[in-house]
Motif scaffolding. Sequence first.
Motif, PDB file in Angstrom:
ATOM      1  N   SER A  59       3.800   1.302 -11.992  1.00 24.63           N
ATOM      2  CA  SER A  59       4.815   0.487 -11.314  1.00 24.63           C
ATOM      3  C   SER A  59       4.242  -0.835 -10.819  1.00 24.63           C
ATOM      4  O   SER A  59       4.908  -1.876 -10.880  1.00 24.63           O
TER       5      SER A  59
ATOM      6  N   ASP B 152       4.160  -0.647   3.434  1.00 20.04           N
ATOM      7  CA  ASP B 152       3.942   0.604   2.714  1.00 20.04           C
ATOM      8  C   ASP B 152       5.112   0.862   1.773  1.00 20.04           C
ATOM      9  O   ASP B 152       6.272   0.620   2.112  1.00 20.04           O
ATOM     10  N   VAL B 153       4.781   1.336   0.582  1.00 16.95           N
ATOM     11  CA  VAL B 153       5.769   1.623  -0.458  1.00 16.95           C
ATOM     12  C   VAL B 153       5.485   3.008  -1.012  1.00 16.95           C
ATOM     13  O   VAL B 153       4.320   3.369  -1.263  1.00 16.95           O
ATOM     14  N   GLU B 154       6.519   3.784  -1.189  1.00 20.17           N
ATOM     15  CA  GLU B 154       6.366   5.111  -1.779  1.00 20.17           C
ATOM     16  C   GLU B 154       6.529   5.015  -3.298  1.00 20.17           C
ATOM     17  O   GLU B 154       7.586   4.615  -3.797  1.00 20.17           O
ATOM     18  N   PHE B 155       5.463   5.362  -4.019  1.00 22.61           N
ATOM     19  CA  PHE B 155       5.509   5.339  -5.481  1.00 22.61           C
ATOM     20  C   PHE B 155       5.970   6.710  -5.968  1.00 22.61           C
ATOM     21  O   PHE B 155       5.316   7.725  -5.711  1.00 22.61           O
TER      22      PHE B 155
ATOM     23  N   PRO C 237      -1.784   1.701  -6.450  1.00 15.16           N
ATOM     24  CA  PRO C 237      -2.265   2.695  -5.485  1.00 15.16           C
ATOM     25  C   PRO C 237      -3.640   3.241  -5.869  1.00 15.16           C
ATOM     26  O   PRO C 237      -4.019   3.240  -7.032  1.00 15.16           O
TER      27      PRO C 237
ATOM     28  N   ARG D  43      -0.872   3.317 -11.472  1.00 13.58           N
ATOM     29  CA  ARG D  43      -0.543   1.912 -11.223  1.00 13.58           C
ATOM     30  C   ARG D  43       0.486   1.378 -12.215  1.00 13.58           C
ATOM     31  O   ARG D  43       0.586   0.159 -12.423  1.00 13.58           O
TER      32      ARG D  43
ATOM     33  N   ILE E 102       9.519  -1.807  -8.541  1.00  8.63           N
ATOM     34  CA  ILE E 102       9.431  -1.579  -7.089  1.00  8.63           C
ATOM     35  C   ILE E 102      10.530  -2.407  -6.438  1.00  8.63           C
ATOM     36  O   ILE E 102      10.505  -3.642  -6.480  1.00  8.63           O
TER      37      ILE E 102
ATOM     38  N   ALA F 130      -0.054   8.903  -8.405  1.00  6.81           N
ATOM     39  CA  ALA F 130       1.033   7.957  -8.687  1.00  6.81           C
ATOM     40  C   ALA F 130       0.690   7.005  -9.827  1.00  6.81           C
ATOM     41  O   ALA F 130       1.551   6.598 -10.602  1.00  6.81           O
TER      42      ALA F 130
ATOM     43  N   GLU G 267       0.844  -1.202   0.000  1.00  6.48           N
ATOM     44  CA  GLU G 267       0.000   0.000   0.000  1.00  6.48           C
ATOM     45  C   GLU G 267       0.879   1.252   0.000  1.00  6.48           C
ATOM     46  O   GLU G 267       1.927   1.293   0.647  1.00  6.48           O
ATOM     47  N   SER G 268       0.434   2.277  -0.721  1.00  6.92           N
ATOM     48  CA  SER G 268       1.194   3.532  -0.803  1.00  6.92           C
ATOM     49  C   SER G 268       0.946   4.447   0.387  1.00  6.92           C
ATOM     50  O   SER G 268       1.733   5.361   0.641  1.00  6.92           O
ATOM     51  N   ASN G 269      -0.133   4.217   1.127  1.00  6.55           N
ATOM     52  CA  ASN G 269      -0.482   5.072   2.252  1.00  6.55           C
ATOM     53  C   ASN G 269       0.034   4.446   3.557  1.00  6.55           C
ATOM     54  O   ASN G 269      -0.530   3.475   4.059  1.00  6.55           O
TER      55      ASN G 269
END
Length: 306
Positions: A233, A160-163, A220, A231, A200, A229, A140-142
């Motif tokens: 990625s 959590d992953v930052e895109f 995301p 999708r 990623i 962002a 999840e990006s959040n």
Amino acid sequence: MKTSSKPAEVDLLPSSSSSDDNHGGGIREMTQLLILCSIFVFLLLSSLMILRKSSFAPSITIALPSVAKSKPIFPQPASSSDTLFGSSRRKMSSGEIKSISAALSRCNNITHCNFLVFGLTKETLLWHSLNKNGRTVFVESNAYLVRDLESNQPEIEAYDVEFATEVTEMYDLIESVNEQVRNECRPVQNLLYSDCPLGINDLPNYVYDVEWDVILVDGPWGINSGEAAGRMSAIFTAGVLARSKRNGEKSVDVFVNEFDREVEWICSEEFLCTEENLVESKGSLAHFVIGKMNHDSNRFCLNSGS
């Protein structure tokens, strides 16, 4: 000699002047008394009337307008329960859910299913429940949603992953991937060590070693415009993970939600190969079946130059 005498007359009535004075004084006294009595009676009646009106007057209720509670000036982060169950995110239809559920059932009939999900949605708890005998990992990006989910559902595994991408960059990013498809953006690789702009590579190391059986791209979250962002990625990474499966002959089921949107449509064509691998489309959900590729492969789709 006989003498005759006349008795003296006695005036028993008052004189006329004295009578008039006394009579006038009595009238004045009576008048004053009547005036005082009249004033007293008037005041008494007035008091009684006031008391009577006050005792029988209907009560009056004034309805004041209700004052709404003031809303915070700045938006507050939504809790995971709001986002998962009551937010504006589109809820999947029963047909779409059945399609994913069927893939998980087929997988679990053979072995314990490894299920990778991009995005925390209203169906998050459902996916975890449907794959209770396997392993489900959410990306999840959040970061706030991930922390909230971990505190309320500690048994669920989420990261959590930052895109770093933006929707406006989609075509430039696709062109960059095609230019680097023989090196950093290869369709078969371990993304942990990749510098591909759409890959990623900041998930926990073991995630790249798992043989994923089912992958769902539903994040995301956000609209496909502006600085969102997108999708790109997530779809690229899903395609690489599916093709890089090392063990077994079984293909990977990859689902892309909201396939009718531009980013999902274009990126699925580029990295999941719609003409070759799309097996089913229900509502806004597309179902791809991606097979393994040789390590030296340098294009995603066999029928294209990409």
